[in-house]
Design an enzyme around this catalytic site. Structure first.
Site, short mmCIF file in Angstrom:
data_model
loop_
_atom_site.label_atom_id
_atom_site.label_comp_id
_atom_site.label_asym_id
_atom_site.label_seq_id
_atom_site.Cartn_x
_atom_site.Cartn_y
_atom_site.Cartn_z
N CYS A 99 -17.30 6.76 3.69
CA CYS A 99 -16.98 7.17 5.06
C CYS A 99 -17.95 8.24 5.54
O CYS A 99 -18.46 8.18 6.66
CB CYS A 99 -15.55 7.68 5.14
SG CYS A 99 -15.05 8.20 6.81
N CYS A 205 -7.24 8.04 2.54
CA CYS A 205 -6.63 8.23 3.85
C CYS A 205 -5.84 7.01 4.32
O CYS A 205 -4.75 7.15 4.88
CB CYS A 205 -7.70 8.59 4.88
SG CYS A 205 -9.00 7.35 5.08
#
Length: 388
Positions: A99, A205
């Site tokens: 990410c 997440c």
């Protein structure tokens, strides 16, 4: 001074305090909230909704504008699809590193600098920049290095080890010289008590609070396979898919004198090889094979290319102590890492992250690790010390 700065606002205390510190120094600050994931949880709530509300609240309190960018499609392609592919191949990926590499320090960085026309990007990461945490030394030129922060417990350089090197030249880390406790104290003092007391997110997440095995079953079908004793070749149990297990994990197979742990996985035959005992040699390694590293330090990259080896320090889990090592450039162009002492459960798909005394040098994805062949290797590791 780089006057105009975009801050990645996550809805947490770290990014909010970063924005405050920038305003305090006279920067023009724009907050931008990144929406990377929009799947709803079991209760029908989108995991990012509360974070967005908190980012809006903080921005209002700080007196800065907040905008949004949507990277849901890009995140799915660059991060989540790769995450699923790796698990199906028997690897254990690190989506946080992906990410940062593909979304936060590439797409978002370019959006802030090129499309919005701002001078720099700031984040709430606990890291430092050799050009100054506010790029105050940038005018003197030189290469930006990713330095270890003052709060070594919160050190997030591990997760930044895969970012494009050039992004550091325009990245500020306002929290680099602060401890987490100081950040929370400052947040309370400037009226951000709500964020100071907000529970921090941990883990992957997009998994959230769900059990990982339950989550991964939604995307990868179960496929029965066998647990095989790595010493005897005997079948000692069955599993529902290699994607549900990672190297070093306890298998909890019944009726055996010693507990079994995952030593390695073979995706081609859907077999998990297990070793009896927590510190079995099959779980320990001193030689690691990695992909071509992403270098954050040009000097280290050049030294390795010139001499064929580089002494530095290594970790593959961000909470573990650093271990002295030597990176070798092999004649066939491949890279290997030789550890001074054996480590347990070196996991293909994770990242070998390298450091010197003060900085993160870069990282390479782990392809495989050679298991120790005997107890003697375990008992008599090679001992080296770092030389400058």
């Amino acid at each position: 001074m780089l006057r105009n700065v975009v801050v990645g606002m996550s809805g947490g205390v770290d990014s909010a305090v970063s924005a405050h510190l920038l305003k305090e120094r006279g920067h023009r600050v724009l907050g931008v909230f990144m929406r990377n994931w929009d799947e709803h949880d079991e209760a029908g709530r989108c995991s990012g909704e509360q974070d967005l509300k908190d980012a809006e609240w903080a921005s209002q309190r700080l007196g800065i504008e907040l905008r949004q960018v949507n990277y849901v499609k890009e995140y799915w392609t660059a991060v989540f699809s790769a995450f699923l592919d790796d698990y199906q191949q028997g690897l254990t990926p690190n989506p946080d590193i992906l990410c940062n590499r593909h979304i936060k320090f590439d797409l978002f960085h370019r959006h802030a600098l090129e499309r919005l026309g701002f001078d720099a990007v700031a984040t709430g990461h606990y890291a430092r920049n050799s050009l100054g945490n506010f790029l105050e030394h940038r005018a003197g030129g030189g290469e930006a290095r990713l330095l270890i922060p003052a709060d070594t417990f919160k050190d997030q350089t591990f997760f930044l080890a895969g970012i494009p090197r050039q992004a550091l030249q325009r990245t500020m880390f306002p929290l680099g010289d602060l401890a987490k406790s100081e950040v929370k104290h400052l947040a309370r003092r400037i009226g951000l008590q709500r964020l100071a007391h907000k529970r921090e997110s941990t883990g992957i997440c997009f998994v959230g609070k769900r059990d990982f095995k339950s989550f991964i079953r939604e995307y990868i079908a179960s496929r029965s396979g066998q647990f095989v004793d790595t010493d005897t070749g005997a079948i000692v149990g069955t599993h529902e898919g290699i994607h549900q297990w990672t190297v070093g994990q306890r298998c909890r197979l019944g009726s055996f004198l010693q507990p079994y742990f995952v030593a390695r996985k073979e995706a081609s035959c859907n077999t998990i090889y297990v070793a009896a005992g927590h510190d079995h040699p099959a779980l320990l390694s001193t030689r690691i094979h990695i992909e071509t590293p992403n270098w954050l330090c040009a000097q280290s990259q050049q030294r390795l290319a010139a001499t064929g080896s580089l002494r530095c320090r290594f970790r593959f889990q961000h909470t573990k102590p650093l271990v002295d090592c030597c990176i070798r450039l092999c004649p066939d162009g491949q890279f290997e890492v030789l550890l001074d002492a054996p480590l347990r459960a070196i996991t293909p798909g994770q990242y070998a992250v390298f450091y010197d005394e003060v900085a993160c040098l870069g990282a390479g994805r782990i392809m495989s690790a050679d298991a120790l062949t005997s107890r003697q290797e375990q008992q008599e590791p090679r001992v080296h010390t770092i030389t400058s």
